[in-house]
Design a protein around this motif. Sequence first.
Motif, PDB file in Angstrom:
ATOM      1  N   LEU A   1     102.386  25.958  35.939  1.00 41.27           N
ATOM      2  CA  LEU A   1     101.183  26.169  35.700  1.00 41.27           C
ATOM      3  C   LEU A   1     100.013  25.935  36.772  1.00 41.27           C
ATOM      4  CD1 LEU A   1     100.969  24.637  32.100  1.00 41.27           C
ATOM      5  CD2 LEU A   1     101.310  27.267  32.572  1.00 41.27           C
ATOM      6  N   THR A   2      99.090  26.812  36.982  1.00 49.56           N
ATOM      7  CA  THR A   2      97.951  26.654  38.017  1.00 49.56           C
ATOM      8  C   THR A   2      96.873  26.451  37.110  1.00 49.56           C
ATOM      9  OG1 THR A   2      99.165  27.763  39.774  1.00 49.56           O
ATOM     10  CG2 THR A   2      96.795  27.351  39.845  1.00 49.56           C
ATOM     11  N   PRO A   3      96.167  25.200  37.383  1.00 47.98           N
ATOM     12  CA  PRO A   3      94.681  25.016  36.750  1.00 47.98           C
ATOM     13  C   PRO A   3      93.706  26.044  37.156  1.00 47.98           C
ATOM     14  CG  PRO A   3      95.130  23.284  38.254  1.00 47.98           C
ATOM     15  CD  PRO A   3      96.595  24.120  38.187  1.00 47.98           C
ATOM     16  N   ASN A   4      92.581  26.120  36.161  1.00 45.76           N
ATOM     17  CA  ASN A   4      91.452  26.917  36.606  1.00 45.76           C
ATOM     18  C   ASN A   4      90.420  26.017  37.135  1.00 45.76           C
ATOM     19  OD1 ASN A   4      89.407  28.775  36.732  1.00 45.76           O
ATOM     20  ND2 ASN A   4      88.926  29.030  34.574  1.00 45.76           N
ATOM     21  N   ILE A   5      90.429  25.580  38.244  1.00 45.77           N
ATOM     22  CA  ILE A   5      89.283  24.584  38.774  1.00 45.77           C
ATOM     23  C   ILE A   5      87.940  24.940  38.936  1.00 45.77           C
ATOM     24  CG2 ILE A   5      88.903  22.678  40.632  1.00 45.77           C
ATOM     25  CD1 ILE A   5      91.971  22.512  40.874  1.00 45.77           C
ATOM     26  N   ALA A   6      87.241  24.891  38.306  1.00 46.97           N
ATOM     27  CA  ALA A   6      85.840  25.272  38.153  1.00 46.97           C
ATOM     28  C   ALA A   6      84.926  24.637  39.240  1.00 46.97           C
ATOM     29  CB  ALA A   6      85.242  25.471  36.932  1.00 46.97           C
ATOM     30  N   TYR A   7      85.209  23.371  39.274  1.00 48.41           N
ATOM     31  CA  TYR A   7      84.386  22.379  40.184  1.00 48.41           C
ATOM     32  C   TYR A   7      85.148  21.203  40.579  1.00 48.41           C
ATOM     33  CZ  TYR A   7      80.629  24.720  37.122  1.00 48.41           C
ATOM     34  OH  TYR A   7      80.051  25.481  36.460  1.00 48.41           O
ATOM     35  N   ARG A   8      85.015  20.789  42.011  1.00 40.95           N
ATOM     36  CA  ARG A   8      85.544  19.603  42.488  1.00 40.95           C
ATOM     37  C   ARG A   8      84.541  18.695  42.824  1.00 40.95           C
ATOM     38  NH1 ARG A   8      90.842  20.734  44.640  1.00 40.95           N
ATOM     39  NH2 ARG A   8      91.602  22.885  44.361  1.00 40.95           N
ATOM     40  N   LEU A   9      84.612  17.452  42.149  1.00 39.42           N
ATOM     41  CA  LEU A   9      83.812  16.401  42.392  1.00 39.42           C
ATOM     42  C   LEU A   9      84.435  15.047  42.754  1.00 39.42           C
ATOM     43  CD1 LEU A   9      81.398  17.321  39.452  1.00 39.42           C
ATOM     44  CD2 LEU A   9      81.030  17.808  41.979  1.00 39.42           C
ATOM     45  N   THR A  10      83.794  14.243  43.440  1.00 33.41           N
ATOM     46  CA  THR A  10      84.369  12.683  43.603  1.00 33.41           C
ATOM     47  C   THR A  10      83.919  11.748  42.550  1.00 33.41           C
ATOM     48  OG1 THR A  10      82.774  12.501  45.470  1.00 33.41           O
ATOM     49  CG2 THR A  10      85.067  13.616  45.889  1.00 33.41           C
ATOM     50  N   GLN A  11      82.779  11.875  41.980  1.00 39.19           N
ATOM     51  CA  GLN A  11      82.115  10.775  41.114  1.00 39.19           C
ATOM     52  C   GLN A  11      82.496  11.012  39.621  1.00 39.19           C
ATOM     53  OE1 GLN A  11      80.420  13.443  43.097  1.00 39.19           O
ATOM     54  NE2 GLN A  11      80.016  11.985  44.815  1.00 39.19           N
ATOM     55  N   PRO A  12      83.205  10.005  39.374  1.00 42.07           N
ATOM     56  CA  PRO A  12      83.478  10.117  37.624  1.00 42.07           C
ATOM     57  C   PRO A  12      82.478  10.220  36.637  1.00 42.07           C
ATOM     58  CG  PRO A  12      84.800   8.443  39.172  1.00 42.07           C
ATOM     59  CD  PRO A  12      83.798   8.863  39.849  1.00 42.07           C
ATOM     60  N   ASP A  13      81.247   9.485  36.996  1.00 45.04           N
ATOM     61  CA  ASP A  13      80.287   9.724  35.993  1.00 45.04           C
ATOM     62  C   ASP A  13      79.563  10.775  36.148  1.00 45.04           C
ATOM     63  OD1 ASP A  13      80.385   6.897  35.228  1.00 45.04           O
ATOM     64  OD2 ASP A  13      79.023   6.223  36.895  1.00 45.04           O
ATOM     65  N   VAL A  14      79.571  11.741  37.412  1.00 44.29           N
ATOM     66  CA  VAL A  14      78.979  12.950  37.392  1.00 44.29           C
ATOM     67  C   VAL A  14      79.935  13.974  36.551  1.00 44.29           C
ATOM     68  CG1 VAL A  14      78.050  14.936  38.548  1.00 44.29           C
ATOM     69  CG2 VAL A  14      77.799  12.405  39.561  1.00 44.29           C
ATOM     70  N   ILE A  15      81.239  13.687  36.837  1.00 42.77           N
ATOM     71  CA  ILE A  15      82.005  14.546  36.082  1.00 42.77           C
ATOM     72  C   ILE A  15      81.818  14.447  34.504  1.00 42.77           C
ATOM     73  CG2 ILE A  15      84.705  14.668  35.527  1.00 42.77           C
ATOM     74  CD1 ILE A  15      85.177  14.358  38.505  1.00 42.77           C
ATOM     75  N   ARG A  16      81.790  13.107  34.188  1.00 43.49           N
ATOM     76  CA  ARG A  16      81.671  12.922  32.711  1.00 43.49           C
ATOM     77  C   ARG A  16      80.414  13.635  31.887  1.00 43.49           C
ATOM     78  NH1 ARG A  16      84.337   8.832  30.122  1.00 43.49           N
ATOM     79  NH2 ARG A  16      82.154   8.227  28.846  1.00 43.49           N
ATOM     80  N   THR A  17      79.577  13.600  32.832  1.00 43.43           N
ATOM     81  CA  THR A  17      78.062  14.062  32.479  1.00 43.43           C
ATOM     82  C   THR A  17      78.339  15.772  32.438  1.00 43.43           C
ATOM     83  OG1 THR A  17      76.811  12.322  33.667  1.00 43.43           O
ATOM     84  CG2 THR A  17      75.552  14.142  32.773  1.00 43.43           C
ATOM     85  N   MET A  18      78.948  16.339  33.324  1.00 41.74           N
ATOM     86  CA  MET A  18      78.946  17.715  33.532  1.00 41.74           C
ATOM     87  C   MET A  18      80.028  18.285  32.267  1.00 41.74           C
ATOM     88  SD  MET A  18      79.504  18.672  37.261  1.00 41.74           S
ATOM     89  CE  MET A  18      79.346  20.563  37.149  1.00 41.74           C
ATOM     90  N   VAL A  19      80.758  17.370  31.845  1.00 42.87           N
ATOM     91  CA  VAL A  19      82.001  17.848  30.819  1.00 42.87           C
ATOM     92  C   VAL A  19      81.041  17.621  29.542  1.00 42.87           C
ATOM     93  CG1 VAL A  19      83.830  17.013  29.361  1.00 42.87           C
ATOM     94  CG2 VAL A  19      84.025  17.223  31.933  1.00 42.87           C
ATOM     95  N   ALA A  20      80.242  16.437  29.477  1.00 44.74           N
ATOM     96  CA  ALA A  20      79.584  16.503  28.153  1.00 44.74           C
ATOM     97  C   ALA A  20      78.451  17.708  27.873  1.00 44.74           C
ATOM     98  CB  ALA A  20      78.862  15.084  28.416  1.00 44.74           C
ATOM     99  N   ASN A  21      78.148  18.362  28.946  1.00 42.81           N
ATOM    100  CA  ASN A  21      77.070  19.202  29.084  1.00 42.81           C
ATOM    101  C   ASN A  21      78.084  20.676  28.788  1.00 42.81           C
ATOM    102  OD1 ASN A  21      74.027  18.744  29.373  1.00 42.81           O
ATOM    103  ND2 ASN A  21      75.374  17.133  30.317  1.00 42.81           N
ATOM    104  N   GLY A  22      79.118  20.755  28.788  1.00 43.60           N
ATOM    105  CA  GLY A  22      79.826  21.852  28.681  1.00 43.60           C
ATOM    106  C   GLY A  22      80.343  22.899  29.791  1.00 43.60           C
ATOM    107  N   PHE A  23      80.285  22.026  30.863  1.00 41.93           N
ATOM    108  CA  PHE A  23      80.725  22.793  32.272  1.00 41.93           C
ATOM    109  C   PHE A  23      82.293  23.191  32.067  1.00 41.93           C
ATOM    110  CE2 PHE A  23      76.555  21.539  33.266  1.00 41.93           C
ATOM    111  CZ  PHE A  23      76.184  22.468  34.140  1.00 41.93           C
ATOM    112  N   GLY A  24      83.081  22.423  31.316  1.00 38.24           N
ATOM    113  CA  GLY A  24      84.456  22.348  31.186  1.00 38.24           C
ATOM    114  C   GLY A  24      84.997  21.278  30.696  1.00 38.24           C
ATOM    115  N   TYR A  25      86.263  20.806  30.764  1.00 32.49           N
ATOM    116  CA  TYR A  25      87.021  19.786  30.599  1.00 32.49           C
ATOM    117  C   TYR A  25      87.400  18.842  31.658  1.00 32.49           C
ATOM    118  CZ  TYR A  25      91.532  21.655  32.001  1.00 32.49           C
ATOM    119  OH  TYR A  25      92.397  22.253  32.830  1.00 32.49           O
ATOM    120  N   THR A  26      88.058  17.806  31.794  1.00 33.04           N
ATOM    121  CA  THR A  26      88.386  17.062  32.752  1.00 33.04           C
ATOM    122  C   THR A  26      89.511  16.264  32.398  1.00 33.04           C
ATOM    123  OG1 THR A  26      88.125  15.668  34.798  1.00 33.04           O
ATOM    124  CG2 THR A  26      87.490  14.870  32.518  1.00 33.04           C
ATOM    125  N   LEU A  27      90.616  15.864  33.016  1.00 34.75           N
ATOM    126  CA  LEU A  27      91.820  15.037  32.983  1.00 34.75           C
ATOM    127  C   LEU A  27      91.423  13.752  33.305  1.00 34.75           C
ATOM    128  CD1 LEU A  27      94.612  17.324  33.813  1.00 34.75           C
ATOM    129  CD2 LEU A  27      93.860  17.195  31.777  1.00 34.75           C
TER     130      LEU A  27
END
Length: 307
Positions: free
Chosen positions: A215-241
């Motif tokens: 499979l190939t993931p649909n990477i919409a955003y690439r970030l290095t800050q875990p807290d920013v990723i959590r906040t973006m996910v919480a706001n509906g920008f996508g999911y994270t692993l």
Amino acid sequence: MRFTLKQLEYFVAAGETGSIARASERIHVSQPSISTAIAQLEKELNVQLFLRHHAQGLSLTPSGRTLFQEAKRLLEQAGGLYAAASQMHEEVHGNLNLGCLTTLAPMILPELTLSFTSAFPKASVSPLIDHQERLLASLRRAEVDIAVTYDLRLSEDVTFQPLVELPVHALVGENHPLARESRTTLKELAALPLVFLDLPHSRDYFLSLFDMDGLTPNIAYRLTQPDVIRTMVANGFGYTLVNTAPRSNVALDGRTLTRVAIDGSHRPMTLGLATLTALRQTKLLEAFVSHAKSIISQGYIPGMMAP
């Protein structure tokens, strides 16, 4: 008090062997030195310790027998003093330079550090928080003594002691379609926007999960800050692993997050302790390793939901 422990030692050796010559052989001190020490001790204490028998050695006088027991007790106490001093010298103390992976530090580092310094009050901890590549480089430069991290890209010069396995799962916001599901698959996730943790070695791990399933993931955003990723996910920008499972399911802006299990046999991350193989294990480092092993397990992880 002007007698010495050496004089007492020579006196006890002579009293136990009944002979200056045999005392000399036992403690590897010359006969004249022992004789002189006993004579000085008798003069200092103003008492005769031995009866000298020509060609038949020595025998303790009644006063000598009493003082012989006291001298042995004093020597035992002195030995205890040395033992106590040695124990204090080997006491766990000093500063530990502790590395911790960026994604683990907010949860694990505070409790682990506080519990360690509470158990060993003379120890202190200086934390260094970074991604895997820099943590390993810091180990090799001896900038950190030990690192709490994952088993990612480890070479033979690094010794890794595993503590607990953390399975991968998806993290979504409360309004995401998957928030109402208990489980999902990588195939289902691959088509959805991914807010990707783009850190060295971590990125390779997550991409390998998709790659193994073709499979190939649909990477919409690439970030290095875990807290920013959590906040973006919480706001509906996508999911994270993620592999970590914080006890709080709230992002920094107060919005709610939901963990969703992923079906299939996917390689977990192994959380553990990394040290440089060539580094000599100090008492401080040994104490920290033992402490970490007693706290982090499949049943309990500081700051996290246990697997």
